[in-house]
Write a protein that holds these residues in place. Sequence first.
Motif, short mmCIF file in Angstrom:
data_model
loop_
_atom_site.label_atom_id
_atom_site.label_comp_id
_atom_site.label_asym_id
_atom_site.label_seq_id
_atom_site.Cartn_x
_atom_site.Cartn_y
_atom_site.Cartn_z
N LYS A 223 -2.14 -0.69 22.65
CA LYS A 223 -2.86 -1.00 24.30
C LYS A 223 -2.27 -2.23 25.00
CE LYS A 223 -6.79 0.98 23.58
NZ LYS A 223 -8.55 1.36 23.04
N LEU A 226 0.81 -1.83 26.63
CA LEU A 226 0.59 0.09 27.86
C LEU A 226 -0.51 -1.30 29.06
CD1 LEU A 226 -1.01 2.54 25.77
CD2 LEU A 226 1.34 2.66 26.74
N LEU A 238 1.99 1.54 18.97
CA LEU A 238 1.36 2.82 19.26
C LEU A 238 2.48 3.44 17.16
CD1 LEU A 238 0.85 2.94 22.67
CD2 LEU A 238 -0.61 2.69 20.91
N GLU A 257 -5.63 8.86 18.02
CA GLU A 257 -5.99 7.92 19.17
C GLU A 257 -4.45 7.27 19.93
OE1 GLU A 257 -7.71 4.23 22.11
OE2 GLU A 257 -8.50 4.42 19.90
N GLN A 260 -2.26 10.29 20.98
CA GLN A 260 -2.25 10.60 22.17
C GLN A 260 -1.87 9.48 23.41
OE1 GLN A 260 -7.01 10.50 21.88
NE2 GLN A 260 -6.82 12.92 21.01
N LEU A 261 -2.45 8.63 23.02
CA LEU A 261 -1.52 7.17 23.81
C LEU A 261 -0.15 7.66 23.98
CD1 LEU A 261 -3.35 4.54 22.99
CD2 LEU A 261 -3.74 5.34 25.14
N GLY A 264 0.28 10.73 25.68
CA GLY A 264 -0.08 10.74 27.76
C GLY A 264 1.32 9.95 28.12
#
Length: 269
Positions: A223, A226, A238, A257, A260-261, A264
């Motif tokens: 994250k 990101l 990730l 999570e 999903q990231l 995404g």
Amino acid sequence: MALFLRLWRSLPLGRSAALGPRLPTGAAGSREQCVLWRLRGAEVIGNPGAFRRSLLFSALSYLGFEAYQVISQAAVVHAAAKVFRVEEILEQADYLYESGETEKLYQLLSQYKESEDAELLWRLARASRDKAQLSGTSEEEKKLLLYEALEYAKRALEKNESSFAAHKWYAICISDVGDYEGIRAKIANAYVIKEHFEALGYFHRAEQVDPNFYSKNLLLLGKTYLKLHNKKLATFWLTKAKDYPAHTEEDKQIQTEAAQLLTGFSDKN
């Protein structure tokens, strides 16, 4: 003890033995010296009570020394057994953690919550926190467990300030309880957390010391990258978080999570 009893029974009971040994004829020394020597000997040998007391004192001194040796040896054995016992508990705890047996792990370690061993205490902090994350845990119990976890982590740090794991779980736990203490407390705690957890630099150092030690660390690295718009490294971390073996409910949540990231920002490409 048997030797002491035999000596006691063989002691003279009357004053017939009080005469003491005689010096041979022609022995050196005056008559006065001879008399003095015999009198001094008679003080003990010619006095059964005094002789018995003297022998009793010697025997008790010997028995006291023997008892001291036995107690000292027992203390050493007890200390060694205690160390072995802690190691055995830690092995059981690590096995249960790897097996995902959160409830059993918490029950095992809770028996030793008064321990002064840092390795045991930080594991108990982790187990308390993991139990709080279980889906069947009520909100009230969750709060109690998170504060309990913080207390165990704090004690682990007090016992061993150089423990990497104690610092890690203290930082995680103090962040958790911040959710219950309002924004002011959370801001204040952020300064404390910073001393134990320092953004990207800390996460990388943690991975160097103990690779893949914590699924959330992998997620936070992803994250962070990101936010820095470094998709290559974000994907790397990730993916590691998504593929991390799930031992706890939190691990499963982090897997979801991370997936999903990944989905995404992959779709945006």
